[in-house]
Design a protein around this motif. Structure first.
Motif, PDB file in Angstrom:
ATOM      1  N   ALA A 113       0.858  -1.190   0.000  1.00  0.00           N
ATOM      2  CA  ALA A 113       0.000   0.000   0.000  1.00  0.00           C
ATOM      3  C   ALA A 113       0.888   1.231   0.000  1.00  0.00           C
ATOM      4  CB  ALA A 113      -0.911  -0.021   1.230  1.00  0.00           C
ATOM      5  N   ASP A 114       1.485   1.527  -1.180  1.00  0.00           N
ATOM      6  CA  ASP A 114       2.479   2.590  -1.245  1.00  0.00           C
ATOM      7  C   ASP A 114       1.947   3.839  -1.941  1.00  0.00           C
ATOM      8  OD1 ASP A 114       4.363   0.975  -3.932  1.00  0.00           O
ATOM      9  OD2 ASP A 114       2.307   1.638  -3.806  1.00  0.00           O
ATOM     10  N   ASP A 115       0.666   3.908  -2.190  1.00  0.00           N
ATOM     11  CA  ASP A 115       0.113   5.070  -2.880  1.00  0.00           C
ATOM     12  C   ASP A 115      -0.186   6.188  -1.887  1.00  0.00           C
ATOM     13  OD1 ASP A 115      -1.746   2.930  -5.092  1.00  0.00           O
ATOM     14  OD2 ASP A 115       0.235   3.820  -5.345  1.00  0.00           O
ATOM     15  N   ASP A 116       0.246   7.376  -2.219  1.00  0.00           N
ATOM     16  CA  ASP A 116      -0.003   8.549  -1.395  1.00  0.00           C
ATOM     17  C   ASP A 116      -1.370   9.116  -1.780  1.00  0.00           C
ATOM     18  OD1 ASP A 116      -0.076  10.920  -0.086  1.00  0.00           O
ATOM     19  OD2 ASP A 116       1.870  11.654  -0.797  1.00  0.00           O
ATOM     20  N   VAL A 117      -2.346   8.944  -0.889  1.00  0.00           N
ATOM     21  CA  VAL A 117      -3.721   9.349  -1.223  1.00  0.00           C
ATOM     22  C   VAL A 117      -3.836  10.868  -1.340  1.00  0.00           C
ATOM     23  CG1 VAL A 117      -4.768   7.311  -0.193  1.00  0.00           C
ATOM     24  CG2 VAL A 117      -4.345   9.319   1.234  1.00  0.00           C
ATOM     25  N   THR A 118      -2.863  11.585  -0.785  1.00  0.00           N
ATOM     26  CA  THR A 118      -2.917  13.043  -0.883  1.00  0.00           C
ATOM     27  C   THR A 118      -2.457  13.537  -2.241  1.00  0.00           C
ATOM     28  OG1 THR A 118      -0.665  13.357  -0.014  1.00  0.00           O
ATOM     29  CG2 THR A 118      -2.448  13.194   1.595  1.00  0.00           C
ATOM     30  N   ARG A 119      -1.880  12.673  -3.053  1.00  0.00           N
ATOM     31  CA  ARG A 119      -1.423  13.026  -4.400  1.00  0.00           C
ATOM     32  C   ARG A 119      -2.042  12.055  -5.394  1.00  0.00           C
ATOM     33  NH1 ARG A 119       4.715  12.615  -4.538  1.00  0.00           N
ATOM     34  NH2 ARG A 119       4.447  13.470  -6.622  1.00  0.00           N
ATOM     35  N   PRO A 120      -3.200  12.376  -5.924  1.00  0.00           N
ATOM     36  CA  PRO A 120      -3.835  11.472  -6.886  1.00  0.00           C
ATOM     37  C   PRO A 120      -2.934  11.288  -8.104  1.00  0.00           C
ATOM     38  CG  PRO A 120      -4.911  13.613  -6.905  1.00  0.00           C
ATOM     39  CD  PRO A 120      -3.987  13.609  -5.729  1.00  0.00           C
ATOM     40  N   PRO A 121      -2.930  10.091  -8.704  1.00  0.00           N
ATOM     41  CA  PRO A 121      -2.038   9.827  -9.835  1.00  0.00           C
ATOM     42  C   PRO A 121      -2.419  10.612 -11.078  1.00  0.00           C
ATOM     43  CG  PRO A 121      -3.562   7.996  -9.508  1.00  0.00           C
ATOM     44  CD  PRO A 121      -3.739   8.914  -8.342  1.00  0.00           C
ATOM     45  N   LEU A 122      -1.413  10.970 -11.857  1.00  0.00           N
ATOM     46  CA  LEU A 122      -1.633  11.575 -13.166  1.00  0.00           C
ATOM     47  C   LEU A 122      -1.872  10.446 -14.159  1.00  0.00           C
ATOM     48  CD1 LEU A 122       1.251  14.223 -13.138  1.00  0.00           C
ATOM     49  CD2 LEU A 122      -1.144  14.539 -12.486  1.00  0.00           C
ATOM     50  N   ARG A 123      -2.919  10.562 -14.963  1.00  0.00           N
ATOM     51  CA  ARG A 123      -3.309   9.474 -15.851  1.00  0.00           C
ATOM     52  C   ARG A 123      -2.959   9.806 -17.298  1.00  0.00           C
ATOM     53  NH1 ARG A 123      -6.397   6.260 -12.553  1.00  0.00           N
ATOM     54  NH2 ARG A 123      -7.291   7.332 -10.735  1.00  0.00           N
ATOM     55  N   TYR A 124      -2.353   8.823 -17.968  1.00  0.00           N
ATOM     56  CA  TYR A 124      -1.941   8.959 -19.360  1.00  0.00           C
ATOM     57  C   TYR A 124      -2.363   7.719 -20.142  1.00  0.00           C
ATOM     58  CZ  TYR A 124       1.099  12.688 -17.634  1.00  0.00           C
ATOM     59  OH  TYR A 124       1.579  13.830 -17.039  1.00  0.00           O
ATOM     60  N   ARG A 125      -2.479   7.889 -21.433  1.00  0.00           N
ATOM     61  CA  ARG A 125      -2.709   6.729 -22.292  1.00  0.00           C
ATOM     62  C   ARG A 125      -1.415   5.929 -22.418  1.00  0.00           C
ATOM     63  NH1 ARG A 125      -2.624   5.614 -28.106  1.00  0.00           N
ATOM     64  NH2 ARG A 125      -4.275   4.104 -28.625  1.00  0.00           N
ATOM     65  N   THR A 126      -0.294   6.637 -22.621  1.00  0.00           N
ATOM     66  CA  THR A 126       1.005   5.992 -22.817  1.00  0.00           C
ATOM     67  C   THR A 126       2.088   6.811 -22.137  1.00  0.00           C
ATOM     68  OG1 THR A 126       0.198   5.406 -25.036  1.00  0.00           O
ATOM     69  CG2 THR A 126       2.517   4.938 -24.548  1.00  0.00           C
ATOM     70  N   LEU A 127       3.084   6.125 -21.591  1.00  0.00           N
ATOM     71  CA  LEU A 127       4.263   6.771 -21.024  1.00  0.00           C
ATOM     72  C   LEU A 127       5.517   6.121 -21.589  1.00  0.00           C
ATOM     73  CD1 LEU A 127       3.271   7.117 -17.251  1.00  0.00           C
ATOM     74  CD2 LEU A 127       3.624   9.004 -18.860  1.00  0.00           C
ATOM     75  N   TRP A 128       6.533   6.939 -21.798  1.00  0.00           N
ATOM     76  CA  TRP A 128       7.846   6.450 -22.224  1.00  0.00           C
ATOM     77  C   TRP A 128       8.900   6.939 -21.234  1.00  0.00           C
ATOM     78  CZ3 TRP A 128       4.178   8.327 -25.536  1.00  0.00           C
ATOM     79  CH2 TRP A 128       3.841   7.570 -26.677  1.00  0.00           C
TER      80      TRP A 128
END
Length: 292
Positions: free
Chosen positions: A22-37
């Motif tokens: 459980a390493d997700d910081d709930v205070t910083r919602p993830p940035l969502r992308y279709r693709t990452l390089w």
């Protein structure tokens, strides 16, 4: 035992040890992308900014993640085995992403060229390929490859490349001491090696020649753009009608390339997203050797 075999043992051990946390910081919602390089992580070297990289991996989500070469630095590991816990954590995080549904595609580079023997195989759900053609959401085709095949030094004088690699490592060590001092003074991170690369005339010329050569080959292949790494210089620009994209590195610039849901591409400069505490913490603090 050869270092390549040691790497494979370490990879299998890491895969076996990988577990969900459980390493997700709930205070910083993830940035969502279709693709990452991302490329040029150089895991296995003191220069790898593993803490910043882990922060990026924890706080971004995507459908497809491309690892565009030089993920693990086999050159450095042959000289001296270095594998702190933070580097192990990066591998575990990549494996976790693959297990949770992200398609992870690995295009080996020159520093992890040993992986080219395993093209069309996968490790823990991570696909190994020679190169790739990615189609964006708006229909553009992008050729994905590391870029070392367009480096004359790598192809024609590998011994010289190794000498250059050693000098580069020296510059990075100097840079770490400099930034340790800057952090104590409350100053932000600054890359000496990146500054030199942008200021030294011959280095600037080399970068320009590399970008032109890569774009020319992309045109021959009939695609609209190219994504690469190798030269540790994040860039996105048009070169004679070809979209040239370099996702940078996780030694100097802490950058990635991202594609949004509508196909828009952008250079992500992760230092701008990290908390101050993460910026000043070094990636290799918890050092644990992996059996050779």
């Amino acid at each position: 035992m050869q270092r390549d075999d040691a790497f494979l043992r370490a990879w299998r051990d890491t895969t076996a040890l990988s577990h969900d946390t459980a390493d997700d910081d709930v205070t910083r919602p993830p940035l969502r992308y279709r693709t990452l390089w991302i490329s040029d992580l150089h895991l296995g070297t003191p220069g790898c900014q593993a803490t910043a990289l882990l922060d990026f991996l924890k706080h971004t989500e995507c459908e497809t993640l491309f690892l565009v070469g030089d993920i693990i630095d086999g050159w450095q590991l042959r000289r001296q085995w270095y594998w702190p816990q933070a580097h192990n954590d990066v591998i575990q995080k990549l494996l976790r992403k693959a297990r949770k549904g992200t398609r992870v595609i690995f295009v080996p580079g020159n520093h992890d060229e040993f992986a080219r023997k395993y093209v069309n195989h996968d490790f823990g759900g991570i696909e190994v390929v020679e190169d790739w053609v990615h189609e964006t959401a708006d229909g553009r085709k992008l050729w994905v490859m590391h870029g070392d095949l367009f480096d004359g030094v790598i192809q024609c004088a590998k011994w010289l490349a190794h000498v250059g690699d050693s000098l580069y490592e020296f510059t990075l060590r100097l840079n770490r001491h400099l930034n340790s001092l800057r952090a104590r003074m409350g100053l932000p991170y600054w890359s000496l090696s990146q500054y030199l690369k942008l200021k030294v005339k011959r280095a600037v010329s080399y970068v320009g020649d590399f970008e032109t050569a890569v774009a020319r080959e992309a045109r021959k292949r009939g695609v609209q753009g190219v994504v690469c790494g190798h030269i540790h210089h994040a860039e996105m620009r048009d070169i004679d009608g070809i979209l040239y994209c370099n996702d940078g590195d996780w030694v100097e610039s802490l950058t990635a390339l991202g594609e949004s849901a509508d196909g828009t591409l952008e250079i992500i400069r992760w230092a701008e997203h990290m908390p101050v505490a993460t910026r000043v913490r070094r990636g290799g603090a918890r050092k644990r050797a992996v059996p050779a």
